[in-house]
Motif scaffolding. Structure first.
Motif, PDB file in Angstrom:
ATOM      1  N   LEU A 121     -33.251  29.002   7.867  1.00  0.00           N
ATOM      2  CA  LEU A 121     -34.695  29.187   7.976  1.00  0.00           C
ATOM      3  C   LEU A 121     -35.071  29.629   9.388  1.00  0.00           C
ATOM      4  CD1 LEU A 121     -37.608  28.923   6.966  1.00  0.00           C
ATOM      5  CD2 LEU A 121     -37.491  26.470   7.526  1.00  0.00           C
ATOM      6  N   ALA A 122     -34.482  29.009  10.397  1.00  0.00           N
ATOM      7  CA  ALA A 122     -34.792  29.374  11.776  1.00  0.00           C
ATOM      8  C   ALA A 122     -34.401  30.822  12.058  1.00  0.00           C
ATOM      9  CB  ALA A 122     -34.077  28.428  12.735  1.00  0.00           C
ATOM     10  N   ARG A 173     -34.116  33.295   9.876  1.00  0.00           N
ATOM     11  CA  ARG A 173     -35.032  34.184   9.161  1.00  0.00           C
ATOM     12  C   ARG A 173     -36.380  34.281   9.873  1.00  0.00           C
ATOM     13  NH1 ARG A 173     -33.363  31.440   4.406  1.00  0.00           N
ATOM     14  NH2 ARG A 173     -35.388  30.389   4.347  1.00  0.00           N
ATOM     15  N   SER A 174     -36.799  33.178  10.474  1.00  0.00           N
ATOM     16  CA  SER A 174     -38.092  33.131  11.160  1.00  0.00           C
ATOM     17  C   SER A 174     -38.004  33.562  12.621  1.00  0.00           C
ATOM     18  CB  SER A 174     -38.663  31.705  11.072  1.00  0.00           C
ATOM     19  OG  SER A 174     -38.742  31.270   9.732  1.00  0.00           O
ATOM     20  N   ARG A 175     -36.799  33.951  13.036  1.00  0.00           N
ATOM     21  CA  ARG A 175     -36.555  34.423  14.407  1.00  0.00           C
ATOM     22  C   ARG A 175     -36.903  33.366  15.456  1.00  0.00           C
ATOM     23  NH1 ARG A 175     -38.243  40.893  14.283  1.00  0.00           N
ATOM     24  NH2 ARG A 175     -36.868  41.435  12.531  1.00  0.00           N
ATOM     25  N   VAL A 176     -36.628  32.127  15.095  1.00  0.00           N
ATOM     26  CA  VAL A 176     -36.772  31.027  16.054  1.00  0.00           C
ATOM     27  C   VAL A 176     -35.445  30.877  16.793  1.00  0.00           C
ATOM     28  CG1 VAL A 176     -37.175  28.555  16.307  1.00  0.00           C
ATOM     29  CG2 VAL A 176     -38.447  29.862  14.586  1.00  0.00           C
ATOM     30  N   ALA A 233     -40.539  23.011   6.835  1.00  0.00           N
ATOM     31  CA  ALA A 233     -40.634  24.410   7.263  1.00  0.00           C
ATOM     32  C   ALA A 233     -41.667  24.627   8.369  1.00  0.00           C
ATOM     33  CB  ALA A 233     -40.922  25.306   6.063  1.00  0.00           C
ATOM     34  N   ILE A 273     -40.160  23.691  11.691  1.00  0.00           N
ATOM     35  CA  ILE A 273     -39.084  24.585  12.137  1.00  0.00           C
ATOM     36  C   ILE A 273     -39.648  25.920  12.618  1.00  0.00           C
ATOM     37  CG2 ILE A 273     -36.934  25.706  11.466  1.00  0.00           C
ATOM     38  CD1 ILE A 273     -36.949  22.572  11.438  1.00  0.00           C
ATOM     39  N   THR A 274     -40.515  26.505  11.833  1.00  0.00           N
ATOM     40  CA  THR A 274     -40.983  27.856  12.156  1.00  0.00           C
ATOM     41  C   THR A 274     -41.919  27.897  13.357  1.00  0.00           C
ATOM     42  OG1 THR A 274     -42.769  27.623  10.516  1.00  0.00           O
ATOM     43  CG2 THR A 274     -40.713  28.644   9.780  1.00  0.00           C
ATOM     44  N   SER A 275     -42.479  26.759  13.744  1.00  0.00           N
ATOM     45  CA  SER A 275     -43.377  26.738  14.909  1.00  0.00           C
ATOM     46  C   SER A 275     -42.671  26.280  16.186  1.00  0.00           C
ATOM     47  CB  SER A 275     -44.568  25.810  14.637  1.00  0.00           C
ATOM     48  OG  SER A 275     -44.140  24.464  14.444  1.00  0.00           O
TER      49      SER A 275
END
Length: 332
Positions: free
Chosen positions: A189-190, A192-195, A87, A90-92
């Motif tokens: 996940l991406a 949801r995290s707006r990546v 995670a 991915i989120t960074s």
């Protein structure tokens, strides 16, 4: 072959395929039946494959970092922990690239038109009932009928695609979340995290190499894929377990051995079919992806592709290395 074809269909076409009745998986990891010397020889052969182990690698060049994650396209309960560990990566990220995003796959499948039909159907020339010996066609159309496909339709479906409906194994996950593999979990996940996310190819680009193979070659491949439920289950379990041990090269070697030993006919023909299959499913696509990876915007990129695309001289990792990137294995 069955494993790769089924996973490709799950990943790229988002097929609404009705689940079969639940049945027990009788597959086992091929390595469990090996002697100690055989296992040692396998490990030695796998160690000689460039980037033959590891599901997560970091490629660096200057200030740019590309995290390459090898995925499976079908569900497994172990993926929950994997996603939690990955995670932060991915989120960074500035961008996460997939073979094909779920939205793009669904759009393709929901909007099929006449221009796409040649990917799946025999347009001109003899149909399967004319290409196969009478006994082989009789067996094929009965299998197709049991799968809910009329013989008049089955004879026009290209064998690479028909295999998905006719090959039997009871080890793949079924039901609503069957296609919820690691790539789809990372995509969720991406989002949801707006990546930002993107695709490395279109669905048509992915399946064209398989579709344009001579029909007779496709029939030979289908002969293997539909020949033995027990073999298909053993291959699936073996490939799944080598994946979670991050030993993809071992799985690839065993799959090749199984194919070459099981396909009837001259050894040279089997070797040619295997090389073409690998080119169609992996090598051609890897080479096409590289400029898209290198040209992607951002300094921190994540690339998520099937684990079979990572190892080997024409694997994604070796191609990045040749492009000047330094590779380092990372935690998975």
């Amino acid at each position: 072959m069955l494993r790769a074809l089924v996973l490709l269909v799950f990943s790229l076409l988002a097929l609404a395929h009705a689940p079969a009745a639940e049945a027990r998986c009788n597959g086992s990891d091929m390595r469990s039946a090996m002697s100690a010397p055989q296992r040692t020889a396998l490990q030695r052969a796998a160690a000689a494959v460039p980037f033959g182990s590891g599901n997560h690698w970091i490629a660096r060049k200057g200030d740019r970092q590309i995290n390459v994650i090898g995925t499976m396209h079908v569900n497994d309960p172990r993926f929950g922990a994997v996603v939690r560990r990955l995670a932060p990566v991915i989120t960074s990220a500035d961008l996460v690239l997939f073979e094909v995003t779920r939205k793009q796959a669904r759009a393709f499948w929901d909007n099929l038109d006449a221009s796409s039909a040649n990917l799946f159907l025999i347009g001109t020339g003899p149909t399967l009932d004319k290409l196969l010996p009478a006994e082989a066609w009789d067996t094929l159309w009965k299998k197709a009928r049991n799968a809910g496909i009329a013989p008049s339709t089955a004879k026009r479906i290209k064998p690479w695609f028909l295999t998905f409906y006719l090959a039997d194994e009871n080890c793949s996950p079924r039901g609503l979340f069957a296609a919820n593999g690691l790539d789809r979990r990372i995509e969720k996940l991406a989002r949801r995290s707006r990546v930002p996310i993107g695709s490395l190819e279109t669905v048509s680009e992915a399946i064209l190499p398989l579709s344009r193979r001579p029909i007779r070659d496709q029939l030979r491949m289908m002969e293997f894929d539909t020949g033995s439920t027990a073999r298909n289950e053993t291959l699936f379990v073996t490939m799944r377990e080598t994946y979670f041990e991050e030993a993809s090269a071992e799985g690839d070697i065993l799959e090749q051995r199984q194919f070459l030993s099981a396909l009837q006919g001259p050894r040279g023909e089997a070797e040619r079919l295997w090389r073409n299959y690998r080119d169609d499913l992996l090598n051609t696509r890897n080479r096409a992806w590289l400029p898209r990876i290198l040209g992607a915007p951002g300094q921190r990129i994540v690339v998520t592709v099937g684990a079979a695309h990572l190892p080997g001289e024409t694997g994604v990792l070796r191609l990045l290395e040749r492009a000047g990137y330094r590779l380092e294995r990372a935690a998975f």
